[in-house]
Design a protein around this motif. Structure first.
Motif, mmCIF file in Angstrom:
data_model
loop_
_atom_site.group_PDB
_atom_site.id
_atom_site.type_symbol
_atom_site.label_atom_id
_atom_site.label_comp_id
_atom_site.label_asym_id
_atom_site.label_seq_id
_atom_site.Cartn_x
_atom_site.Cartn_y
_atom_site.Cartn_z
ATOM 1 N N TYR A 19 27.990 76.351 98.981
ATOM 2 C CA TYR A 19 29.384 76.718 99.953
ATOM 3 C C TYR A 19 30.149 78.042 99.443
ATOM 4 O O TYR A 19 30.150 77.773 100.991
ATOM 5 N N SER A 20 30.988 78.165 98.891
ATOM 6 C CA SER A 20 31.514 79.389 98.646
ATOM 7 C C SER A 20 30.779 80.926 99.307
ATOM 8 O O SER A 20 31.518 81.861 98.823
ATOM 9 N N GLY B 52 31.665 83.652 107.036
ATOM 10 C CA GLY B 52 32.960 83.799 106.797
ATOM 11 C C GLY B 52 33.891 82.472 107.692
ATOM 12 O O GLY B 52 35.100 82.608 107.995
ATOM 13 N N SER B 53 32.865 81.547 108.141
ATOM 14 C CA SER B 53 33.569 80.469 109.070
ATOM 15 C C SER B 53 34.799 79.033 108.336
ATOM 16 O O SER B 53 35.526 79.429 109.304
ATOM 17 N N TYR B 54 34.371 79.184 107.143
ATOM 18 C CA TYR B 54 35.301 77.785 106.791
ATOM 19 C C TYR B 54 36.891 78.494 107.030
ATOM 20 O O TYR B 54 37.830 77.899 107.225
ATOM 21 N N ARG C 78 27.275 88.756 94.758
ATOM 22 C CA ARG C 78 28.157 89.244 95.803
ATOM 23 C C ARG C 78 29.419 87.364 95.686
ATOM 24 O O ARG C 78 30.213 87.841 96.267
ATOM 25 N N THR C 79 28.757 86.328 95.330
ATOM 26 C CA THR C 79 29.655 84.893 95.514
ATOM 27 C C THR C 79 30.241 85.400 94.648
ATOM 28 O O THR C 79 31.299 85.118 94.357
ATOM 29 N N ALA C 80 30.225 85.471 92.798
ATOM 30 C CA ALA C 80 31.572 86.052 91.711
ATOM 31 C C ALA C 80 32.456 86.784 92.606
ATOM 32 O O ALA C 80 33.494 86.515 91.621
ATOM 33 N N ILE D 14 21.485 73.111 100.308
ATOM 34 C CA ILE D 14 22.257 72.288 101.390
ATOM 35 C C ILE D 14 21.609 71.400 101.791
ATOM 36 O O ILE D 14 21.025 70.445 101.347
ATOM 37 N N ASN D 15 20.210 71.881 101.989
ATOM 38 C CA ASN D 15 18.923 71.442 103.259
ATOM 39 C C ASN D 15 18.451 70.595 102.240
ATOM 40 O O ASN D 15 17.584 69.681 102.478
ATOM 41 N N LEU D 16 17.939 70.799 101.040
ATOM 42 C CA LEU D 16 17.667 70.227 100.413
ATOM 43 C C LEU D 16 18.335 69.397 99.858
ATOM 44 O O LEU D 16 17.365 68.423 98.617
ATOM 45 N N ALA D 17 19.800 69.479 99.394
ATOM 46 C CA ALA D 17 20.434 67.924 99.179
ATOM 47 C C ALA D 17 19.549 66.373 98.784
ATOM 48 O O ALA D 17 20.272 66.150 97.717
#
Length: 359
Positions: A24-25, A32-34, A121-123, A311-314
């Motif tokens: 999610y991050s 940047g929607s959240y 980039r996430t880190a 997430i689609n595969l959760a």
């Protein structure tokens, strides 16, 4: 590196455990929607409550901390953040309250394998997120932030709150209530479960307290403005060819290779704008304002939708190693099948904000 299993199941709907807070991050730096939605909710709460400064705020469904971060910008007396996901709470505590090495923390949880080229980039985004939060006066002068692992319906507090913000979360307790009542032999109406969830929030607020809730288009029906609703449908996720082709690709891989049938994502009309005033009244709230915001993200759909493949595969019952293979294959195939026009389609989402006051 941690070689143990990474779990992707929890009572909220097989979604938020293990690596899913990290996934999610990724959205934070890609779209940047959240963050924008958290800022919008905090600003609406600031306006509706007469100011958040010096007040006690409840952040319902806090995730990894975007809403608490937005709230902290208004210098409240305290923030109590709750979430039913242990993994979300662990990540929020680590990011905002602890000082450990973020990159090491991510690697230990298998994030490098799952995120692939998006890992670095996430880190960096999460490191920056921590630094920005700690520049706020709230952190420097009080840092009265309490982070609690709890379902909304189980949460209690000895001291009521001035303001509650429920950002993209109330559909979870509503679904949980429906499931609970169905298991008890009842067939509850969705509206009744919404009222029950709102009643719970009301017990946590002071008289005259404010609730700001935000829900996305995927669970909200704009049945008070048909022309605008048609435009939402036209440019929503389920009409976006990138999203459609991605899900067709995932479903084909799952069926051909694993004999797993997976349905296509669908929007549901849980919160109907025409009903929210009446439902709020039944729970002891007055609806003061409803704000519907169309949010262009200024990125291409093809740059965002592949980030949510995990997430689609959760809910798919496969080992993480197999899911990683599917992620890589689906993303590569998607890029090969899209036209240039489709690759350049922009992202758009819609967010619904409801501002309530207790009566």
């Amino acid at each position: 590196m941690n070689s143990g299993p990474i779990h992707a199941y929890d009572p909220k709907g097989d979604l938020f455990e293990g690596l899913f807070p990290v996934i999610y991050s990724v959205e934070g730096w890609v779209r940047g929607s959240y963050l924008r939605q958290s800022q919008n909710s905090a600003l609406l709460a600031e306006m509706a409550s007469g100011g958040l400064r010096g007040k006690d705020i409840l952040d319902i469904g806090c995730g990894y901390g975007t809403t608490a971060f937005a709230i902290s910008s208004f210098f409240p007396a305290s923030i109590t953040a709750i979430d039913s996901s242990k993994a979300m709470i662990e990540m929020m505590r680590f990011l905002l309250l602890e000082n450990g090495d973020i990159e090491v923390w991510l690697i230990q949880r298998g994030a490098k394998e799952v995120l692939g080229r998006r890992f670095e980039r996430t880190a960096e985004y999460l490191k920056f997120f921590r630094r920005c939060f700690r520049q706020n006066s709230f952190w420097a002068e009080s840092a009265n932030l309490k982070v609690v692992n709890s379902l909304l319906m189980d949460f209690s507090s000895n001291v009521p709150f001035d303001v509650a913000i429920a950002n993209n979360v109330l559909h979870w307790p509503v679904n949980q209530l429906k499931k609970k009542h169905e298991e008890g032999g009842r067939k509850p109406e969705t509206d009744d479960c919404i009222v029950e969830a709102l009643l719970k929030v009301k017990t946590l607020l002071k008289p005259g307290g404010t609730l700001v809730m935000m829900e996305p288009r995927q669970v909200t029906a704009l049945d008070t403005d048909s022309s605008r609703a048609k435009n939402f449908d036209k440019f929503g996720s389920n009409s976006n060819p990138v999203f459609v082709k991605l899900n067709l690709t995932l479903n084909r891989i799952l069926m051909e290779r694993y004999s797993i049938e997976r349905g296509a994502p669908k929007d549901i009309e849980m919160f109907r704008t025409s009903r929210m005033r009446d439902l709020g009244n039944k729970a002891g709230f007055e609806l003061e304002r409803m704000v519907v915001i169309e949010e262009p993200s200024f990125i291409r759909s093809v740059d965002f939708y592949p980030t949510i493949i995990p997430i689609n595969l959760a809910t798919v019952g496969l080992p993480l190693t197999e899911k990683v293979k599917i992620i890589r294959e689906a993303e590569a195939e998607l890029n090969d099948t899209l036209t240039e026009e489709e690759k350049n389609l922009p992202m758009q989402s819609q967010a619904f904000y409801f501002v309530f006051r207790t009566v």
